[in-house]
Design an enzyme around this catalytic site. Structure first.
Site, PDB file in Angstrom:
ATOM      1  CG  ASP A 159       4.299  15.077  -5.831  1.00 35.11           C
ATOM      2  OD1 ASP A 159       5.277  15.764  -6.147  1.00 35.11           O
ATOM      3  OD2 ASP A 159       3.202  15.143  -6.413  1.00 35.11           O
ATOM      4  CG  HIS A 187       2.097  17.617  -9.082  1.00 38.72           C
ATOM      5  ND1 HIS A 187       3.075  16.925  -8.413  1.00 38.72           N
ATOM      6  CD2 HIS A 187       2.651  18.032 -10.236  1.00 38.72           C
ATOM      7  CE1 HIS A 187       4.186  16.937  -9.139  1.00 38.72           C
ATOM      8  NE2 HIS A 187       3.948  17.595 -10.257  1.00 38.72           N
TER       9      HIS A 187
END
Length: 334
Positions: A159, A187
């Site tokens: 990410d 996440h």
């Protein structure tokens, strides 16, 4: 050449591992003069596929690779490890509730945590990749009480890298020109990619990302959504989940644990929230900005948090607290 580092990759017959193993074995992670023993764990029905992976690793004729050990047994896989990269998990199938997914994964990560506790070195570094990564990591840590909680981290580097590259693309610079983006929280699609403290090198001058981009509505809107939903977008296009980019992020994450973060830079990593100064509840596995030195991470302290960020950080903490509650319920019965 010193002693070989003993590295476990689980889910080793899967597609992320297929991209990851070559990078590790050729020295991208632990350095070009560090010999390695690779231990590859997968479930029994995947052992034939795993044999093929072992043949390919042999056929790469890599000078650092001293031994490859394929196994479906935890007592073999977790023995004397220096580092464990837990990629394998139960994937979410169509029509599957998140709760069912959590239940299946609690079982896996409770078992692997217990095996780490019993067989691995107490100094082992454990990186959880398999989703839901934060909660899986917390369960593994709770199931390995003799290993310090700080030795467990989960992957939010993918990410982090996605956020860096979106900023770089927008400004027409390279990803290396962007530093100190932050992924806060889970996440999942509630993660918060934060560029309030990020810097970008534009024509040799370091400026804040907000100043460089001059488009607050993009930074607070499409940018965040793109990073949050990038995994789903890849699946939609490729009909498979991110593998090449996930493998690259795992390499980045583990290399930073091993060698430390560059001066003046911080990275995002899911770690235990105990003792943080950002108002995130204790005993969550939450992604924070960290710096790493001597294989030990520390929170980046003192970053001012505005109201917009606060709301996003609290939202993802709430999701993690709910996931944890469900997982801990299953843990007692697993």
């Amino acid at each position: 050449m010193g002693e070989p580092v003993r590295v476990l990759v689980t889910g080793a017959a899967g597609q992320i591992a297929y991209s990851l193993l070559y990078s590790i074995a050729k020295g991208d992670v632990f350095g070009k003069d560090q010999p390695l023993i690779l231990v590859l764990l997968d479930i029994t029905p995947m052992m034939t596929v795993l044999e093929g992976v072992v043949m390919e690793l042999q056929d790469c004729a890599l000078p650092l690779l001293r031994e490859v050990i394929p196994t479906d047994k935890e007592e073999v896989a977790f023995k004397d490890l220096d580092i464990a990269i837990l990629v394998g998990s139960m994937p979410r199938r169509e029509g599957m509730e998140r709760k069912d997914l959590l239940k299946a994964n609690v079982k896996i990560f409770k078992s692997q945590g217990a095996a780490l506790d019993k067989y691995a070195k107490k100094s082992v570094k454990v990186v959880v990749v398999g989703n839901p990564a934060n909660t899986n990591c917390l369960i593994a840590s709770k199931s390995a009480p003799s290993i310090p909680k700080e030795n467990f981290s989960c992957l939010t580097r993918l990410d982090h890298n996605r956020a860096k590259s979106q900023i770089a693309l927008k400004l027409g610079v390279t990803a290396n020109d962007v530093k100190n983006v932050i992924i806060w929280g889970n996440h999942s699609s509630t993660q918060y990619p934060d560029v309030n403290h990020a810097k970008v090198n534009v024509k040799g001058k370091e400026v804040g990302v907000y100043e460089a981009i001059k488009d607050d509505s993009w930074l607070k809107g499409d940018f965040i959504l793109t990073v949050q939903q990038r995994g789903a977008a890849v699946i939609k296009a490729r009909k498979l989940s991110s593998a090449m980019s996930a493998a690259k992020a795992i390499c980045d994450h583990v290399r930073d644990i091993w060698f430390g973060t560059p001066a003046g830079e911080f990275v995002s990593m899911g770690v235990i929230s105990d003792g943080n100064s950002y108002g995130v509840p204790e005993d969550l596995l939450y992604s924070f900005p960290v710096v790493i030195k001597d294989k030990t991470w520390k929170f980046v302290e003192g970053l001012p948090i505005n109201d917009f960020s606060r709301e996003k950080m609290d939202l993802t903490a709430k999701e993690l607290a709910e996931e944890k509650e469900t997982a801990v319920e299953f843990l007692s019965s697993a």
